[in-house]
Design a protein around this motif. Structure first.
Motif, PDB file in Angstrom:
ATOM      1  N   VAL A  46      42.739  10.908  39.433  1.00  0.00           N
ATOM      2  CA  VAL A  46      42.592  10.021  40.606  1.00  0.00           C
ATOM      3  C   VAL A  46      41.671  10.979  41.411  1.00  0.00           C
ATOM      4  O   VAL A  46      42.225  11.966  41.815  1.00  0.00           O
ATOM      5  CB  VAL A  46      43.715   9.424  40.971  1.00  0.00           C
ATOM      6  CG1 VAL A  46      43.404   8.398  42.098  1.00  0.00           C
ATOM      7  CG2 VAL A  46      44.468   8.390  39.916  1.00  0.00           C
ATOM      8  N   LEU A  47      40.740  10.404  42.205  1.00  0.00           N
ATOM      9  CA  LEU A  47      40.141  11.266  43.314  1.00  0.00           C
ATOM     10  C   LEU A  47      40.132  10.294  44.560  1.00  0.00           C
ATOM     11  O   LEU A  47      39.878   9.080  44.457  1.00  0.00           O
ATOM     12  CB  LEU A  47      38.580  11.501  42.943  1.00  0.00           C
ATOM     13  CG  LEU A  47      38.305  12.297  41.554  1.00  0.00           C
ATOM     14  CD1 LEU A  47      37.000  12.677  41.528  1.00  0.00           C
ATOM     15  CD2 LEU A  47      38.996  13.699  41.924  1.00  0.00           C
ATOM     16  N   ILE A  48      40.541  10.901  45.515  1.00  0.00           N
ATOM     17  CA  ILE A  48      40.743  10.231  46.788  1.00  0.00           C
ATOM     18  C   ILE A  48      40.082  10.903  48.078  1.00  0.00           C
ATOM     19  O   ILE A  48      39.854  12.136  47.832  1.00  0.00           O
ATOM     20  CB  ILE A  48      42.256  10.121  47.366  1.00  0.00           C
ATOM     21  CG1 ILE A  48      43.031  11.288  47.488  1.00  0.00           C
ATOM     22  CG2 ILE A  48      42.997   9.294  46.048  1.00  0.00           C
ATOM     23  CD1 ILE A  48      44.575  11.115  48.063  1.00  0.00           C
ATOM     24  N   ASN A  55      46.209   2.961  47.573  1.00  0.00           N
ATOM     25  CA  ASN A  55      45.888   2.566  46.219  1.00  0.00           C
ATOM     26  C   ASN A  55      46.385   3.397  44.995  1.00  0.00           C
ATOM     27  O   ASN A  55      46.857   3.226  44.391  1.00  0.00           O
ATOM     28  CB  ASN A  55      44.306   2.330  45.951  1.00  0.00           C
ATOM     29  CG  ASN A  55      43.864   1.208  46.655  1.00  0.00           C
ATOM     30  OD1 ASN A  55      44.326   0.158  47.131  1.00  0.00           O
ATOM     31  ND2 ASN A  55      42.503   1.204  46.725  1.00  0.00           N
ATOM     32  N   LEU A  56      46.351   4.911  45.574  1.00  0.00           N
ATOM     33  CA  LEU A  56      46.754   5.891  44.527  1.00  0.00           C
ATOM     34  C   LEU A  56      48.422   5.829  44.437  1.00  0.00           C
ATOM     35  O   LEU A  56      48.922   5.967  43.573  1.00  0.00           O
ATOM     36  CB  LEU A  56      46.370   7.247  44.962  1.00  0.00           C
ATOM     37  CG  LEU A  56      47.309   8.452  44.666  1.00  0.00           C
ATOM     38  CD1 LEU A  56      47.173   8.594  43.182  1.00  0.00           C
ATOM     39  CD2 LEU A  56      47.158   9.735  45.383  1.00  0.00           C
ATOM     40  N   ARG A  57      48.805   5.465  45.529  1.00  0.00           N
ATOM     41  CA  ARG A  57      50.548   5.221  45.700  1.00  0.00           C
ATOM     42  C   ARG A  57      50.955   4.335  44.741  1.00  0.00           C
ATOM     43  O   ARG A  57      51.825   4.264  44.032  1.00  0.00           O
ATOM     44  CB  ARG A  57      50.896   4.893  47.163  1.00  0.00           C
ATOM     45  CG  ARG A  57      52.162   4.520  47.138  1.00  0.00           C
ATOM     46  CD  ARG A  57      53.125   5.865  47.134  1.00  0.00           C
ATOM     47  NE  ARG A  57      54.370   5.736  46.696  1.00  0.00           N
ATOM     48  CZ  ARG A  57      55.568   6.697  46.888  1.00  0.00           C
ATOM     49  NH1 ARG A  57      55.147   7.749  47.929  1.00  0.00           N
ATOM     50  NH2 ARG A  57      56.789   6.775  46.579  1.00  0.00           N
ATOM     51  N   LEU A  85      38.392   6.588  40.795  1.00  0.00           N
ATOM     52  CA  LEU A  85      38.005   6.890  42.358  1.00  0.00           C
ATOM     53  C   LEU A  85      38.633   5.683  42.981  1.00  0.00           C
ATOM     54  O   LEU A  85      38.335   4.529  42.989  1.00  0.00           O
ATOM     55  CB  LEU A  85      36.560   6.573  42.500  1.00  0.00           C
ATOM     56  CG  LEU A  85      35.470   7.436  41.472  1.00  0.00           C
ATOM     57  CD1 LEU A  85      34.148   7.304  42.092  1.00  0.00           C
ATOM     58  CD2 LEU A  85      36.030   8.857  41.420  1.00  0.00           C
ATOM     59  N   SER A  86      39.726   6.236  44.100  1.00  0.00           N
ATOM     60  CA  SER A  86      40.428   5.201  44.606  1.00  0.00           C
ATOM     61  C   SER A  86      40.346   5.693  46.019  1.00  0.00           C
ATOM     62  O   SER A  86      41.341   6.336  46.619  1.00  0.00           O
ATOM     63  CB  SER A  86      41.832   5.248  44.252  1.00  0.00           C
ATOM     64  OG  SER A  86      42.611   4.502  44.927  1.00  0.00           O
ATOM     65  N   GLY A  87      39.297   5.286  46.857  1.00  0.00           N
ATOM     66  CA  GLY A  87      39.103   5.680  48.100  1.00  0.00           C
ATOM     67  C   GLY A  87      38.624   6.873  48.459  1.00  0.00           C
ATOM     68  O   GLY A  87      38.649   7.685  49.284  1.00  0.00           O
ATOM     69  N   ASN A 102      35.941   2.741  39.741  1.00  0.00           N
ATOM     70  CA  ASN A 102      36.149   2.805  41.376  1.00  0.00           C
ATOM     71  C   ASN A 102      36.525   1.487  41.670  1.00  0.00           C
ATOM     72  O   ASN A 102      36.282   0.271  41.382  1.00  0.00           O
ATOM     73  CB  ASN A 102      34.492   3.082  41.949  1.00  0.00           C
ATOM     74  CG  ASN A 102      34.707   3.202  43.390  1.00  0.00           C
ATOM     75  OD1 ASN A 102      35.577   3.504  43.908  1.00  0.00           O
ATOM     76  ND2 ASN A 102      33.683   3.028  43.912  1.00  0.00           N
ATOM     77  N   THR A 103      37.211   1.642  43.110  1.00  0.00           N
ATOM     78  CA  THR A 103      37.621   0.369  43.650  1.00  0.00           C
ATOM     79  C   THR A 103      36.910   0.156  44.766  1.00  0.00           C
ATOM     80  O   THR A 103      36.770   1.144  45.486  1.00  0.00           O
ATOM     81  CB  THR A 103      39.105   0.436  44.070  1.00  0.00           C
ATOM     82  OG1 THR A 103      39.362   1.450  44.921  1.00  0.00           O
ATOM     83  CG2 THR A 103      40.183   0.654  42.785  1.00  0.00           C
TER      84      THR A 103
END
Ligand code: GRF
Length: 192
Positions: free
Chosen positions: A5-7, A13-15, A84-86, A105-106
């Motif tokens: 996951v990349l933030i 959203n990762l949480r 990709l989350s944020g 991606n979101t």
């Protein structure tokens, strides 16, 4: 299914993804979390004992050099899927090419409406009465890849960018978790 996951930001959203992946019946495992800056969201990964890395964008000569570092970090974990989350930065085409279509991606809008870094603000500015949340395959455009899941969300009287974004995020999280699950079970095939 192993997931990276990349933030860039708070990582809410990762949480949600970490919480979902902790359940033994969830068919995917988050193996590493990376950020393009010292994002506060990395603390969520640390809390779950998941390795993290930062590739500070400004520490690199250009986008391609930054992308190469991201690629090296990701290669160490060889994830089946990159989320990709944020992540508030465009990946270089070379990195997208290496992972596409196993990179999603979101986005806090009902794509193709309001792509880009300010989807929530743009929807408000356009006077939209509804917007949405979307999960897409990352291609080398801006939020232009195949749509995997999306849902409409109303814009309410008096909404600010913050109140609207807070209403969108829970929907994003639900869609993202469901997309990751369906990719892991093979229900959802990723095509470029
Ligand atoms: C999410 O709405 C994401 O779609 C957008 O920025 C937000 C990141 O929120 N790109 P968080 O960092 O997951 O809290």
């Amino acid at each position: 299914l192993t997931v990276a996951v990349l933030i860039s930001g708070t990582g809410s959203n990762l949480r949600a993804l970490l919480d979902a992946a902790r359940r033994p019946d969830f068919p995917a495992r988050i193996v590493v979390v990376g950020a393009d800056r010292d994002a506060e969201g990395l603390a969520h990964a640390e809390e779950f004992g998941i390795p993290t890395f930062t590739a500070p964008f400004r520490a690199f000569a250009d986008r391609d050099a930054w992308g190469e570092e991201l690629g090296r970090q990701l290669e160490a974990w060889n994830p089946d899927l990159v989320v990709l989350s944020g992540l508030m930065r465009l990946l270089p085409a070379s990195l997208v090419a290496r992972y596409s279509p196993r990179i999603v991606n979101t986005h806090p809008a009902y794509l193709p409406e309001f792509p880009g870094a300010h989807g929530v603000r743009d929807a408000l500015a356009a006077g939209a009465v509804q917007t949405g949340a979307s999960v897409i395959v990352v291609d080398d455009g801006i939020d232009s890849g195949p749509i995997l899941a999306q849902e409409r969300i109303p814009v309410l009287e008096g909404d600010t960018e913050q109140t609207l974004h807070e209403r969108i995020k829970p929907v994003e999280r639900r869609l993202l978790i469901d997309v990751v699950r369906r990719i892991a079970t093979g229900e959802l095939a990723l095509t470029p």
